[in-house]
Design a protein around this motif. Structure first.
Motif, PDB file in Angstrom:
ATOM      1  N   VAL A   1       0.825  -1.213   0.000  1.00 50.76           N
ATOM      2  CA  VAL A   1       0.000   0.000   0.000  1.00 50.76           C
ATOM      3  C   VAL A   1       0.858   1.261   0.000  1.00 50.76           C
ATOM      4  CG1 VAL A   1      -1.726   1.312   1.300  1.00 50.76           C
ATOM      5  CG2 VAL A   1      -1.944  -1.165   1.104  1.00 50.76           C
ATOM      6  N   HIS A   2       1.899   1.298   0.826  1.00 51.89           N
ATOM      7  CA  HIS A   2       2.699   2.517   0.986  1.00 51.89           C
ATOM      8  C   HIS A   2       3.510   2.878  -0.258  1.00 51.89           C
ATOM      9  CE1 HIS A   2       2.694   2.908   5.657  1.00 51.89           C
ATOM     10  NE2 HIS A   2       1.489   2.726   5.156  1.00 51.89           N
ATOM     11  N   THR A   3       3.704   1.929  -1.168  1.00 49.03           N
ATOM     12  CA  THR A   3       4.441   2.235  -2.395  1.00 49.03           C
ATOM     13  C   THR A   3       3.520   2.632  -3.551  1.00 49.03           C
ATOM     14  OG1 THR A   3       4.481  -0.125  -2.962  1.00 49.03           O
ATOM     15  CG2 THR A   3       6.403   0.768  -1.799  1.00 49.03           C
ATOM     16  N   GLN A   4       2.205   2.719  -3.278  1.00 53.50           N
ATOM     17  CA  GLN A   4       1.271   3.208  -4.287  1.00 53.50           C
ATOM     18  C   GLN A   4       1.437   4.726  -4.442  1.00 53.50           C
ATOM     19  OE1 GLN A   4      -0.950   1.106  -6.213  1.00 53.50           O
ATOM     20  NE2 GLN A   4       0.668  -0.194  -5.376  1.00 53.50           N
ATOM     21  N   PRO A   5       1.071   5.285  -5.610  1.00 55.37           N
ATOM     22  CA  PRO A   5       1.394   6.690  -5.919  1.00 55.37           C
ATOM     23  C   PRO A   5       0.958   7.718  -4.875  1.00 55.37           C
ATOM     24  CG  PRO A   5       0.672   5.570  -7.896  1.00 55.37           C
ATOM     25  CD  PRO A   5       0.476   4.595  -6.773  1.00 55.37           C
ATOM     26  N   ALA A   6      -0.287   7.678  -4.431  1.00 55.72           N
ATOM     27  CA  ALA A   6      -0.762   8.699  -3.491  1.00 55.72           C
ATOM     28  C   ALA A   6      -0.084   8.562  -2.131  1.00 55.72           C
ATOM     29  CB  ALA A   6      -2.283   8.606  -3.342  1.00 55.72           C
ATOM     30  N   HIS A   7       0.113   7.331  -1.671  1.00 54.99           N
ATOM     31  CA  HIS A   7       0.790   7.129  -0.390  1.00 54.99           C
ATOM     32  C   HIS A   7       2.217   7.658  -0.433  1.00 54.99           C
ATOM     33  CE1 HIS A   7      -2.559   4.663   0.994  1.00 54.99           C
ATOM     34  NE2 HIS A   7      -1.991   4.616   2.176  1.00 54.99           N
ATOM     35  N   LEU A   8       2.907   7.379  -1.514  1.00 60.02           N
ATOM     36  CA  LEU A   8       4.287   7.871  -1.648  1.00 60.02           C
ATOM     37  C   LEU A   8       4.346   9.388  -1.536  1.00 60.02           C
ATOM     38  CD1 LEU A   8       6.091   5.943  -4.515  1.00 60.02           C
ATOM     39  CD2 LEU A   8       6.700   5.986  -2.102  1.00 60.02           C
ATOM     40  N   GLN A   9       3.401  10.052  -2.185  1.00 62.72           N
ATOM     41  CA  GLN A   9       3.403  11.517  -2.170  1.00 62.72           C
ATOM     42  C   GLN A   9       3.065  12.051  -0.783  1.00 62.72           C
ATOM     43  OE1 GLN A   9       1.862  13.242  -6.153  1.00 62.72           O
ATOM     44  NE2 GLN A   9       1.076  11.146  -6.127  1.00 62.72           N
ATOM     45  N   LYS A  10       2.164  11.376  -0.077  1.00 62.15           N
ATOM     46  CA  LYS A  10       1.850  11.783   1.297  1.00 62.15           C
ATOM     47  C   LYS A  10       3.052  11.573   2.215  1.00 62.15           C
ATOM     48  CE  LYS A  10      -2.147  13.512   1.056  1.00 62.15           C
ATOM     49  NZ  LYS A  10      -2.269  14.961   1.347  1.00 62.15           N
ATOM     50  N   LEU A  11       3.736  10.451   2.053  1.00 63.80           N
ATOM     51  CA  LEU A  11       4.899  10.168   2.877  1.00 63.80           C
ATOM     52  C   LEU A  11       6.053  11.121   2.578  1.00 63.80           C
ATOM     53  CD1 LEU A  11       4.704   6.274   2.643  1.00 63.80           C
ATOM     54  CD2 LEU A  11       4.469   7.615   4.743  1.00 63.80           C
ATOM     55  N   ALA A  12       6.151  11.540   1.317  1.00 61.52           N
ATOM     56  CA  ALA A  12       7.209  12.481   0.931  1.00 61.52           C
ATOM     57  C   ALA A  12       6.848  13.920   1.285  1.00 61.52           C
ATOM     58  CB  ALA A  12       7.478  12.374  -0.574  1.00 61.52           C
ATOM     59  N   GLY A  13       5.552  14.169   1.520  1.00 54.88           N
ATOM     60  CA  GLY A  13       5.122  15.522   1.871  1.00 54.88           C
ATOM     61  C   GLY A  13       5.035  16.468   0.697  1.00 54.88           C
ATOM     62  N   MET A  14       4.959  15.918  -0.522  1.00 57.04           N
ATOM     63  CA  MET A  14       4.877  16.773  -1.716  1.00 57.04           C
ATOM     64  C   MET A  14       4.330  15.973  -2.888  1.00 57.04           C
ATOM     65  SD  MET A  14       8.890  16.899  -2.890  1.00 57.04           S
ATOM     66  CE  MET A  14       9.534  16.988  -1.224  1.00 57.04           C
ATOM     67  N   GLU A  15       3.819  16.705  -3.885  1.00 53.40           N
ATOM     68  CA  GLU A  15       3.371  16.045  -5.107  1.00 53.40           C
ATOM     69  C   GLU A  15       4.588  15.700  -5.955  1.00 53.40           C
ATOM     70  OE1 GLU A  15       0.177  17.676  -7.324  1.00 53.40           O
ATOM     71  OE2 GLU A  15      -1.014  18.204  -5.559  1.00 53.40           O
ATOM     72  N   LEU A  16       4.564  14.522  -6.566  1.00 55.51           N
ATOM     73  CA  LEU A  16       5.684  14.039  -7.359  1.00 55.51           C
ATOM     74  C   LEU A  16       5.189  13.573  -8.720  1.00 55.51           C
ATOM     75  CD1 LEU A  16       7.251  11.744  -4.579  1.00 55.51           C
ATOM     76  CD2 LEU A  16       8.108  14.005  -5.256  1.00 55.51           C
ATOM     77  N   ASP A  17       5.960  13.852  -9.788  1.00 52.12           N
ATOM     78  CA  ASP A  17       5.588  13.300 -11.086  1.00 52.12           C
ATOM     79  C   ASP A  17       6.023  11.826 -11.122  1.00 52.12           C
ATOM     80  OD1 ASP A  17       8.341  13.162 -11.663  1.00 52.12           O
ATOM     81  OD2 ASP A  17       8.329  15.021 -12.810  1.00 52.12           O
ATOM     82  N   GLN A  18       5.678  11.135 -12.191  1.00 52.54           N
ATOM     83  CA  GLN A  18       5.901   9.690 -12.225  1.00 52.54           C
ATOM     84  C   GLN A  18       7.371   9.325 -12.065  1.00 52.54           C
ATOM     85  OE1 GLN A  18       3.936   7.634 -15.406  1.00 52.54           O
ATOM     86  NE2 GLN A  18       5.125   5.768 -15.145  1.00 52.54           N
ATOM     87  N   SER A  19       8.251  10.041 -12.727  1.00 50.35           N
ATOM     88  CA  SER A  19       9.681   9.747 -12.633  1.00 50.35           C
ATOM     89  C   SER A  19      10.186   9.903 -11.202  1.00 50.35           C
ATOM     90  CB  SER A  19      10.462  10.672 -13.576  1.00 50.35           C
ATOM     91  OG  SER A  19      11.849  10.459 -13.434  1.00 50.35           O
ATOM     92  N   ASP A  20       9.776  10.992 -10.544  1.00 50.33           N
ATOM     93  CA  ASP A  20      10.198  11.221  -9.159  1.00 50.33           C
ATOM     94  C   ASP A  20       9.573  10.200  -8.205  1.00 50.33           C
ATOM     95  OD1 ASP A  20      11.849  13.340  -9.772  1.00 50.33           O
ATOM     96  OD2 ASP A  20      10.288  14.863  -9.465  1.00 50.33           O
ATOM     97  N   ARG A  21       8.345   9.772  -8.516  1.00 52.14           N
ATOM     98  CA  ARG A  21       7.715   8.739  -7.688  1.00 52.14           C
ATOM     99  C   ARG A  21       8.489   7.433  -7.767  1.00 52.14           C
ATOM    100  NH1 ARG A  21       2.687  10.548  -9.849  1.00 52.14           N
ATOM    101  NH2 ARG A  21       2.436   8.633 -11.058  1.00 52.14           N
ATOM    102  N   ASN A  22       8.954   7.099  -8.979  1.00 52.72           N
ATOM    103  CA  ASN A  22       9.716   5.857  -9.144  1.00 52.72           C
ATOM    104  C   ASN A  22      11.016   5.881  -8.344  1.00 52.72           C
ATOM    105  OD1 ASN A  22       7.719   4.939 -10.825  1.00 52.72           O
ATOM    106  ND2 ASN A  22       8.854   5.275 -12.729  1.00 52.72           N
ATOM    107  N   ILE A  23      11.653   7.048  -8.277  1.00 58.75           N
ATOM    108  CA  ILE A  23      12.884   7.205  -7.486  1.00 58.75           C
ATOM    109  C   ILE A  23      12.562   7.145  -5.998  1.00 58.75           C
ATOM    110  CG2 ILE A  23      14.739   8.821  -6.889  1.00 58.75           C
ATOM    111  CD1 ILE A  23      14.561   9.826  -9.838  1.00 58.75           C
ATOM    112  N   GLU A  24      11.509   7.854  -5.582  1.00 56.72           N
ATOM    113  CA  GLU A  24      11.119   7.870  -4.176  1.00 56.72           C
ATOM    114  C   GLU A  24      10.674   6.483  -3.719  1.00 56.72           C
ATOM    115  OE1 GLU A  24      10.444   9.068  -0.374  1.00 56.72           O
ATOM    116  OE2 GLU A  24      11.446  10.200  -1.970  1.00 56.72           O
ATOM    117  N   ARG A  25       9.984   5.762  -4.586  1.00 58.30           N
ATOM    118  CA  ARG A  25       9.523   4.407  -4.253  1.00 58.30           C
ATOM    119  C   ARG A  25      10.719   3.489  -3.996  1.00 58.30           C
ATOM    120  NH1 ARG A  25       6.679   3.850  -8.377  1.00 58.30           N
ATOM    121  NH2 ARG A  25       4.673   4.398  -7.423  1.00 58.30           N
ATOM    122  N   ALA A  26      11.722   3.562  -4.861  1.00 56.58           N
ATOM    123  CA  ALA A  26      12.919   2.738  -4.682  1.00 56.58           C
ATOM    124  C   ALA A  26      13.628   3.079  -3.377  1.00 56.58           C
ATOM    125  CB  ALA A  26      13.861   2.928  -5.868  1.00 56.58           C
TER     126      ALA A  26
END
Length: 368
Positions: A326-351
């Motif tokens: 669940v936490h690696t899904q797009p919206a969760h990642l952005q909430k955990l990072a505290g900012m909106e992220l585009d797909q490329s940045d989400r892939n980096i943040e997820r890793a």
């Protein structure tokens, strides 16, 4: 009480904690009821004024039940959260979908709509989805009976407060004909990677369809199977009492569990090296990747979850793996990072997130 999505993002609901029966394969049990108010048209024909009145009436009735301490799910988790879905950002709406607390349709709809969530995330009520009310209760593992008892109590309490659309011959009237009657949808979410690997999954699902059970993906109707997760549920509700529908789903789950366990035993017995390699590679990629998509993450986590349950991986617990799904899904990642992220940045943040949680906060051996 308002809901703090940032705080909520760091935790997970009771249904993800692998604390229930058969939770090595059964992720969760859910019972959902569809209800409509007798004095208003169905949502598809309701005006915006109708929708606002429905929302206001149900908000007031639910608040009254909460104030009286009558809602069973309000006590263990603490307070109830009443959320105006129409006023949420797109990321927040998607966050609730990923959390299984609202449907995609509810997130993407227009007009007055809301959701009520209890603190433990076992109970939620969608207001103005396809029907005026969609009540659901979720529990970890195979626990349909408890979920049914809780939702039946909640439904009875609400029915004392409002007039449901009901016909003596047909039962509860709903927007979709498949829900007319009891309005109940009984479902279990299963993790079936071995049946997928051994290519038996299609045969199993054809058998389920013959007995009028539906198979859906991770996010219900219209969604694809991701991470080898499948929701099994009843297809019709008319002409059968709730207990019979509940039993129909409950009776087939042990059979599916046996099929999956036999497939896992076969993989260990006949191709242990190949299975161990598959699991080890998945774990290795997740621990070292610098960028990774959501789809690949789910696929690899599925292998890791099976590997943990089979004793091939001892460095991570099942609740942690469940949380990562669940936490690696797009919206969760952005909430955990505290900012909106585009797909490329989400892939980096997820890793990065996966590396931190699968390596105990330390870089893997050999990593720079």
């Amino acid at each position: 009480m308002s809901l703090d999505f940032e705080t909520m993002a760091h935790d997970c609901g009771e249904w993800l904690r692998a604390s229930g029966p058969e939770s090595d394969i059964v992720i969760s049990s859910r019972v959902r009821l569809a209800r409509n108010l007798t004095d208003f048209p169905f949502i598809a024909r309701a005006s915006e004024s109708d929708r606002e009145q429905i929302e206001q009436i149900l908000h007031a009735r639910i608040e009254a039940l909460q104030a009286a301490g009558k809602l069973p799910a309000a006590t263990p988790g603490g307070e109830l959260h009443y959320i105006n879905v129409g006023k949420l950002s797109e990321v927040d709406r998607q966050f609730l979908v990923e959390r299984q607390l609202i449907s995609r349709e509810h997130a993407e709809a227009e007009g007055a709509r809301a959701v009520v969530i209890d603190g433990g995330e076992r109970f939620s009520v969608m207001i103005n989805e396809e029907d005026h009310l969609r009540i659901q209760v979720m529990h970890s593992g195979l626990d349909l009976e408890t979920a049914w008892k809780e939702i039946n109590q909640i439904d009875d309490l609400l029915e004392e407060q409002v007039n449901y659309a009901y016909n003596d011959r047909l039962g509860y009237l709903t927007a979709c004909p498949t829900n007319v009657g009891t309005g109940i949808r009984v479902s279990v979410m299963l993790h079936l990677p071995a049946l997928v690997i051994t290519r038996q999954i299609d045969k199993v699902f054809r058998s389920l369809q013959k007995i009028n059970l539906a198979v859906r993906g991770l996010y219900g109707e219209g969604s694809q199977a991701m991470g080898d997760f499948y929701q099994i549920s009843n297809q019709v509700t008319l002409g059968m009492p709730e207990e019979e529908l509940l039993k129909k789903v409950a009776d087939v789950v042990p059979v599916l569990l046996e099929y999956e366990r036999q497939a896992r035993d076969f993989l260990i017995r006949e191709s242990q090296e190949t299975l161990h390699d598959r699991v080890s590679r998945a774990f290795g990629i997740l621990r070292t990747a610098q960028t990774i998509s959501s789809e690949e993450t789910l696929h690899l986590l599925s292998s890791v979850r099976m590997g943990v349950n089979l004793g091939l991986i001892g460095d991570v617990a099942i609740p942690t793996v469940n949380k990562l799904f669940v936490h690696t899904q797009p919206a969760h990642l952005q909430k955990l990072a505290g900012m909106e992220l585009d797909q490329s940045d989400r892939n980096i943040e997820r890793a990065s997130y996966l590396r931190r949680h699968l390596n105990g906060g330390k870089p893997p051996a050999g990593a720079n």
